[in-house]
Design a protein around this motif. Structure first.
Motif, mmCIF file in Angstrom:
data_model
loop_
_atom_site.group_PDB
_atom_site.id
_atom_site.type_symbol
_atom_site.label_atom_id
_atom_site.label_comp_id
_atom_site.label_asym_id
_atom_site.label_seq_id
_atom_site.Cartn_x
_atom_site.Cartn_y
_atom_site.Cartn_z
ATOM 1 N N VAL A 20 0.721 -1.199 0.029
ATOM 2 C CA VAL A 20 -0.014 -0.057 -0.149
ATOM 3 C C VAL A 20 0.878 1.369 0.054
ATOM 4 N N ASP A 21 1.917 1.061 0.645
ATOM 5 C CA ASP A 21 2.696 2.628 0.914
ATOM 6 C C ASP A 21 3.802 2.458 -0.124
ATOM 7 N N SER A 22 4.363 3.811 -0.259
ATOM 8 C CA SER A 22 5.125 3.602 -1.221
ATOM 9 C C SER A 22 6.911 4.128 -0.539
ATOM 10 N N GLU A 23 7.648 3.620 -1.624
ATOM 11 C CA GLU A 23 9.160 3.726 -0.878
ATOM 12 C C GLU A 23 9.214 5.264 -0.481
ATOM 13 N N PRO A 24 10.350 5.484 0.421
ATOM 14 C CA PRO A 24 11.044 4.305 1.180
ATOM 15 C C PRO A 24 10.472 3.422 2.185
ATOM 16 N N TYR A 25 10.586 2.504 2.299
ATOM 17 C CA TYR A 25 9.899 1.606 3.365
ATOM 18 C C TYR A 25 10.587 1.549 4.731
ATOM 19 N N LEU A 26 9.793 1.744 5.777
ATOM 20 C CA LEU A 26 10.396 1.778 7.117
ATOM 21 C C LEU A 26 11.121 0.376 7.382
ATOM 22 N N PHE A 27 10.342 -0.893 6.871
ATOM 23 C CA PHE A 27 11.006 -1.867 7.492
ATOM 24 C C PHE A 27 10.476 -3.097 6.176
ATOM 25 N N ARG A 28 10.959 -3.973 5.815
ATOM 26 C CA ARG A 28 10.828 -5.061 4.937
ATOM 27 C C ARG A 28 10.288 -6.260 5.461
ATOM 28 N N ASP A 29 9.215 -6.554 5.583
ATOM 29 C CA ASP A 29 8.733 -8.031 6.106
ATOM 30 C C ASP A 29 8.444 -8.926 4.868
ATOM 31 N N THR A 30 9.182 -9.532 4.136
ATOM 32 C CA THR A 30 9.103 -10.199 3.149
ATOM 33 C C THR A 30 8.192 -11.371 3.264
ATOM 34 N N LEU A 31 7.976 -11.780 4.534
ATOM 35 C CA LEU A 31 7.304 -13.416 4.720
ATOM 36 C C LEU A 31 5.993 -13.180 5.318
ATOM 37 N N ALA A 32 5.690 -11.730 5.624
ATOM 38 C CA ALA A 32 4.289 -11.747 6.383
ATOM 39 C C ALA A 32 3.228 -12.133 5.695
ATOM 40 N N ALA A 33 3.213 -11.750 4.290
ATOM 41 C CA ALA A 33 1.799 -12.036 3.609
ATOM 42 C C ALA A 33 1.955 -13.542 3.230
ATOM 43 N N GLU A 34 3.110 -13.971 3.007
ATOM 44 C CA GLU A 34 2.945 -15.451 2.641
ATOM 45 C C GLU A 34 2.790 -16.369 4.074
ATOM 46 N N LEU A 35 3.143 -15.951 5.218
ATOM 47 C CA LEU A 35 2.782 -16.476 6.414
ATOM 48 C C LEU A 35 1.182 -16.439 6.542
ATOM 49 N N LEU A 36 0.417 -15.133 6.226
ATOM 50 C CA LEU A 36 -0.953 -15.151 6.362
ATOM 51 C C LEU A 36 -1.685 -15.993 5.583
ATOM 52 N N GLY A 37 -1.114 -16.623 4.599
ATOM 53 C CA GLY A 37 -1.814 -17.514 3.631
ATOM 54 C C GLY A 37 -3.107 -17.117 3.235
ATOM 55 N N ALA A 38 -3.995 -17.753 3.364
ATOM 56 C CA ALA A 38 -5.468 -17.795 2.638
ATOM 57 C C ALA A 38 -6.009 -16.241 3.306
ATOM 58 N N ARG A 39 -5.507 -15.807 4.529
ATOM 59 C CA ARG A 39 -6.107 -14.720 5.079
ATOM 60 C C ARG A 39 -5.395 -13.323 4.528
ATOM 61 N N ALA A 40 -4.292 -13.602 3.829
ATOM 62 C CA ALA A 40 -3.449 -12.278 3.415
ATOM 63 C C ALA A 40 -4.494 -11.597 2.389
ATOM 64 N N GLU A 41 -5.135 -11.991 1.369
ATOM 65 C CA GLU A 41 -5.990 -11.235 0.461
ATOM 66 C C GLU A 41 -6.963 -10.565 1.260
ATOM 67 N N GLU A 42 -7.580 -11.235 2.360
ATOM 68 C CA GLU A 42 -8.637 -10.284 3.045
ATOM 69 C C GLU A 42 -7.929 -9.304 3.679
ATOM 70 N N VAL A 43 -6.876 -9.392 4.717
ATOM 71 C CA VAL A 43 -6.327 -8.464 5.290
ATOM 72 C C VAL A 43 -5.575 -7.327 4.364
ATOM 73 N N LEU A 44 -5.119 -7.817 3.277
ATOM 74 C CA LEU A 44 -4.449 -6.747 2.345
ATOM 75 C C LEU A 44 -5.441 -5.885 1.602
ATOM 76 N N GLY A 45 -6.733 -6.857 1.633
ATOM 77 C CA GLY A 45 -7.659 -5.790 0.821
ATOM 78 C C GLY A 45 -8.291 -4.733 1.590
ATOM 79 N N TYR A 46 -8.266 -4.883 3.098
ATOM 80 C CA TYR A 46 -8.697 -3.869 3.946
ATOM 81 C C TYR A 46 -7.741 -2.406 3.590
ATOM 82 N N HIS A 47 -6.585 -2.769 3.595
ATOM 83 C CA HIS A 47 -5.502 -1.951 3.662
ATOM 84 C C HIS A 47 -5.483 -1.290 2.229
ATOM 85 N N ARG A 48 -5.667 -2.158 1.019
ATOM 86 C CA ARG A 48 -5.971 -1.511 -0.216
ATOM 87 C C ARG A 48 -7.066 -0.410 -0.159
#
Length: 280
Positions: free
Chosen positions: A22-50
């Protein structure tokens, strides 16, 4: 917890994942696994932020969880050989950081939360072997004994992170945990997140609190503890810690990272304190 997903763990992981979407660079932090770990719930959670990413709570959550993670993980590289994550939730340090191959990482949380996380790790095909899962019911279990049973060396200084937890605890519960951590080796560092009382919040922190605190209470997770830097320093001093610094969200990362083109900006609602166990 009854074995279901942890709402606070999902919110934190969602905030870290959404920051890169959702946010633009520069990033405060890069958690490159968080979405992967959320699995099936990732799109739902990311959808709210989008869809609602500019809402004060969602953008505030992204700023909070990424700034605190950036600061805390930077401390891991200060020479510690043991890293204890209290209330680990869906933290991904052990699975993405090269440092996790060099140090012992202990994830401490309720056994039900850890079982849920193990299932998510397996579903995402993420190797969980780098973390030592220390299941603790703080009302019944001995944290020091449980850590030792998983290979923790109480004679060696550790970094202990305690993020997104203290505001949900009573002062007596916080004091009890500090009393245990006081027994760790001198030189052990604690990075603890704490909530400010209303009179010390800035405008953004107040706006976040007006939405988030009633919602948390309605969902059975009320905020119970608030500290000024002075009162928390006093409490830590009583338990054998020397305070190194209190850190606002603005100061938790390089100031250049707050020069942004998106809606993300720091709020003074929660701060970090870094404190050191001193020898008797």
């Amino acid at each position: 917890m009854d074995g279901g997903p942890s709402r606070t763990a999902m919110m934190a992981a969602g905030g870290r994942a959404a920051h890169l979407v959702v946010d633009s660079e520069p990033y405060l932090f890069r958690d490159t696994l968080a979405a992967e770990l959320l699995g099936a719930r990732a799109e739902e959670v990311l959808g709210y932020h989008r869809q609602f990413g500019d809402h004060v709570v969602l953008r505030g959550t992204r700023a909070q969880v990424n700034a605190r993670s950036s600061y805390t993980e930077a401390r891991v590289s200060a020479g510690f050989r043991q890293y204890v994550i209290l209330g680990a939730g869906l933290d991904t340090f052990a699975y993405r950081s090269p440092l996790a191959r060099e140090i012992a990482v202990f994830e401490v949380d309720h056994p039900a939360t850890q079982q849920w996380k193990r299932e998510l790790l397996a579903a995402a095909r993420i190797d969980g072997a780098a973390a030592r899962f220390v299941g603790v019911d703080f009302e019944r279990d001995d944290l020091t004994a449980e850590l030792a049973a998983h290979g923790f060396n109480p004679e060696m200084p550790a970094l202990v992170s305690w993020l997104g937890v203290s505001m949900y605890l009573t002062e007596s519960a916080i004091a009890a945990t500090l009393a245990v951590l006081r027994g760790f080796a001198p030189g052990t560092e604690l990075v603890m997140e704490y909530a400010l009382p209303a009179e010390l919040r800035d405008e953004s922190g107040t706006a976040y609190a007006e939405f988030a605190l009633p919602a948390a209470a309605e969902q059975g997770e009320p905020w119970l503890s608030y500290y000024s830097p002075e009162t928390l320093s006093e409490l830590l001093g009583k338990h054998g810690f020397t305070v190194a610094e209190h850190v606002s969200q603005r100061d938790a990362v390089d100031p250049a990272l707050w020069r942004r083109t998106d809606s993300l900006h720091p709020a003074d609602l929660c701060r970090l304190v870094r404190a050191v166990v001193v020898a008797d």
